[in-house]
Design a protein around this motif. Structure first.
Motif, PDB file in Angstrom:
ATOM      1  N   TYR A  59     -48.812   9.982 -62.555  1.00 54.75           N
ATOM      2  CA  TYR A  59     -49.487  10.545 -63.728  1.00 54.75           C
ATOM      3  C   TYR A  59     -49.622   9.482 -64.800  1.00 54.75           C
ATOM      4  CZ  TYR A  59     -45.089  10.817 -66.376  1.00 54.75           C
ATOM      5  OH  TYR A  59     -43.938  10.508 -67.043  1.00 54.75           O
ATOM      6  N   ILE A  60     -50.549   9.722 -65.721  1.00 55.81           N
ATOM      7  CA  ILE A  60     -50.711   8.843 -66.875  1.00 55.81           C
ATOM      8  C   ILE A  60     -50.832   9.713 -68.124  1.00 55.81           C
ATOM      9  CG2 ILE A  60     -51.847   6.987 -65.582  1.00 55.81           C
ATOM     10  CD1 ILE A  60     -54.501   7.977 -66.860  1.00 55.81           C
ATOM     11  N   ASN A  61     -50.455   9.128 -69.269  1.00 58.77           N
ATOM     12  CA  ASN A  61     -50.664   9.805 -70.553  1.00 58.77           C
ATOM     13  C   ASN A  61     -51.999   9.338 -71.127  1.00 58.77           C
ATOM     14  OD1 ASN A  61     -47.391   9.639 -70.460  1.00 58.77           O
ATOM     15  ND2 ASN A  61     -48.118  11.431 -71.601  1.00 58.77           N
ATOM     16  N   ALA A  62     -53.022  10.178 -70.973  1.00 57.99           N
ATOM     17  CA  ALA A  62     -54.330   9.816 -71.514  1.00 57.99           C
ATOM     18  C   ALA A  62     -54.268   9.717 -73.035  1.00 57.99           C
ATOM     19  CB  ALA A  62     -55.362  10.856 -71.091  1.00 57.99           C
ATOM     20  N   ASN A  63     -53.512  10.605 -73.649  1.00 59.58           N
ATOM     21  CA  ASN A  63     -53.178  10.543 -75.082  1.00 59.58           C
ATOM     22  C   ASN A  63     -51.906  11.364 -75.261  1.00 59.58           C
ATOM     23  OD1 ASN A  63     -53.807  13.367 -75.759  1.00 59.58           O
ATOM     24  ND2 ASN A  63     -55.978  12.779 -75.500  1.00 59.58           N
ATOM     25  N   PRO A  64     -51.316  11.383 -76.458  1.00 58.15           N
ATOM     26  CA  PRO A  64     -50.034  12.091 -76.627  1.00 58.15           C
ATOM     27  C   PRO A  64     -50.075  13.573 -76.244  1.00 58.15           C
ATOM     28  CG  PRO A  64     -50.443  10.658 -78.502  1.00 58.15           C
ATOM     29  CD  PRO A  64     -51.685  10.637 -77.679  1.00 58.15           C
ATOM     30  N   GLN A  65     -51.263  14.172 -76.254  1.00 57.35           N
ATOM     31  CA  GLN A  65     -51.373  15.602 -75.958  1.00 57.35           C
ATOM     32  C   GLN A  65     -52.136  15.873 -74.662  1.00 57.35           C
ATOM     33  OE1 GLN A  65     -49.694  17.822 -77.861  1.00 57.35           O
ATOM     34  NE2 GLN A  65     -48.994  16.023 -78.990  1.00 57.35           N
ATOM     35  N   CYS A  66     -52.236  14.848 -73.784  1.00 54.76           N
ATOM     36  CA  CYS A  66     -52.976  15.049 -72.533  1.00 54.76           C
ATOM     37  C   CYS A  66     -52.401  14.170 -71.427  1.00 54.76           C
ATOM     38  CB  CYS A  66     -54.458  14.736 -72.738  1.00 54.76           C
ATOM     39  SG  CYS A  66     -55.453  14.940 -71.243  1.00 54.76           S
ATOM     40  N   ILE A  67     -52.104  14.804 -70.300  1.00 51.93           N
ATOM     41  CA  ILE A  67     -51.604  14.110 -69.116  1.00 51.93           C
ATOM     42  C   ILE A  67     -52.587  14.318 -67.972  1.00 51.93           C
ATOM     43  CG2 ILE A  67     -49.813  14.162 -67.323  1.00 51.93           C
ATOM     44  CD1 ILE A  67     -47.793  14.813 -69.500  1.00 51.93           C
ATOM     45  N   ILE A  68     -52.862  13.228 -67.233  1.00 50.84           N
ATOM     46  CA  ILE A  68     -53.705  13.323 -66.033  1.00 50.84           C
ATOM     47  C   ILE A  68     -52.841  12.946 -64.838  1.00 50.84           C
ATOM     48  CG2 ILE A  68     -55.763  12.471 -64.850  1.00 50.84           C
ATOM     49  CD1 ILE A  68     -56.941  11.843 -67.597  1.00 50.84           C
TER      50      ILE A  68
END
Length: 400
Positions: A12-21
């Protein structure tokens, strides 16, 4: 209390502090996630579902490349120590949240069915985008903007924006007062709602429009003499305010519609007519359920068949939508009057002429005009009776 679901992942990656892909395993994917933020329920009969299911079960190893992925909303997301799992904390609607599936209901249904039929999908992976801590409006905004492989009907979008809330609250109050249950479909493929077009939320709006004597008045200079029976795809703030004023009339509109269906049913089941239906657009081979019915009517009719009758009742309303004569004192007799003298004869004549298209029959402006004029005449007669009755009472008082 919030509930927890677990996703088995490769990475997984943190696309931004409020979104995980994340890249998730299909065979371990939880198929009971809430569907609340989604704007429609999945449909097994749809082309969208069949394409996803076929792709998953025939070549599971290529599913990741061929599928756009699933979008979720969670209150919190916590990876395990090895980063092989993500724990999702879901706050459901009943708890004041809006977490669950935003886009991908058909995909998760395909996952569930593949497991039920024991397909080997161990190699299948799916991209999952997880938004964290969204508000209800933010979740709905993403749901509306999500790209879908099948069109979403306008009603579902209106519902997702919360524009039917005023109507839902009114019906909930009515259910408590009348100890009944309304069957109304607010969005596409809604489970538990009948397929009958009379149970579409837009049908209720049409019924209310039929009783708007201020907006649709042949006696005024307005260009719109009679209410339209086309669908209502969107609701502006001004429209919601207008319909909110008409809400108290909705139970009467529903009563008129249901009573007309009962009259039609009595007509087509008379012994001398059994087996022969002389009314245009009435199909005795099917059934119809109305939104406030507790049983099914033994025939199918166009969704708009009651509209001209309901609209005739607006003659009995004043500018503030109050009944000039108490509704219960004239409603049944007036309906029988319209049926016996106008509507039944009209439907019979259309059947004899070979006209079978229900929508055209119900939208013929001539019958709307005739029923409106008849309503005016009927009202005048009732008012004259009331004046005569009051005069006689006054004379009796003076004599005594």
């Amino acid at each position: 209390m919030p509930k927890n679901w677990t996703l088995k992942i490769d990475n997984y990656i943190n696309a931004n502090p409020q979104c995980i892909i994340a890249t998730a395993h299909v065979d371990k994917f939880p198929t009971d996630l809430p569907l609340e933020p989604n704007i429609r329920e999945p449909n097994k009969k749809s082309a969208t579902y069949r394409q996803i299911f076929d792709s998953l079960t025939t070549q599971p190893e290529k599913f990741f490349e061929r599928h756009s992925g699933i979008v979720l909303c969670a209150n919190k997301v916590k990876p395990n120590k090895n980063k092989t799992e993500l724990e999702l904390e879901i706050l459901e609607a009943s708890e004041g949240g809006s977490d669950g599936i935003i886009n991908g209901g058909h995909t998760i249904l395909a996952f569930e069915q593949a497991k039920n039929y024991n397909y080997d999908v161990a190699q299948a992976r799916v991209k999952v985008t997880i938004h964290i801590g969204l508000s209800e409006d933010e979740a709905k905004d993403i749901a509306l903007a999500s790209n879908t492989t099948a069109p979403v009907d306008a009603r579902s979008k209106v519902n997702a924006r919360g524009d039917y809330k005023f109507l839902k609250q009114f019906l909930a109050k009515l259910e408590r007062e009348q100890e009944t249950k309304f069957r109304v479909a607010y969005y596409q493929n809604q489970s538990g709602a009948p397929k009958s077009p009379q149970c579409n939320v837009n049908h209720l709006i049409k019924l209310m429009n039929c009783l708007d004597r201020n907006k649709y008045n042949p006696d005024s200079n307005s260009r719109t003499k009679h209410p339209p029976v086309s669908n209502t795809p969107s609701l502006s703030e001004a429209e919601r305010q207008r319909l909110s004023k008409l809400l108290p009339l909705l139970p009467k509109g529903l009563w008129i519609e249901q009573r007309l269906f009962q009259v039609i049913e009595e007509h087509i089941t008379k012994p001398k007519r059994k087996g022969v239906v002389d009314l245009a657009s009435i199909d005795p081979r099917k059934n119809t359920l109305l939104p406030d019915s507790r049983y099914s009517f033994g025939f199918a009719a166009p969704a708009d068949i009651a509209m001209p009758i309901v609209a005739a009742y607006r003659v009995f309303l004043d500018e503030n939508y109050n009944w000039i004569i108490p509704f219960d004192e004239f409603a049944e007799d007036f309906l029988q009057h319209l049926w016996a003298n106008y509507y039944r004869k009209y439907l019979v004549s259309e059947k004899l002429a070979g006209n079978t298209v229900g929508s055209k029959i119900c939208r013929n402006p001539v019958i709307w005009d005739n029923l409106y004029v008849s309503a005016q005449s009927y009202l005048n007669q009732q008012l004259m009776k009331m004046v005569t009755s009051n005069t006689k009472r006054e004379e009796l008082k003076l004599t005594s």
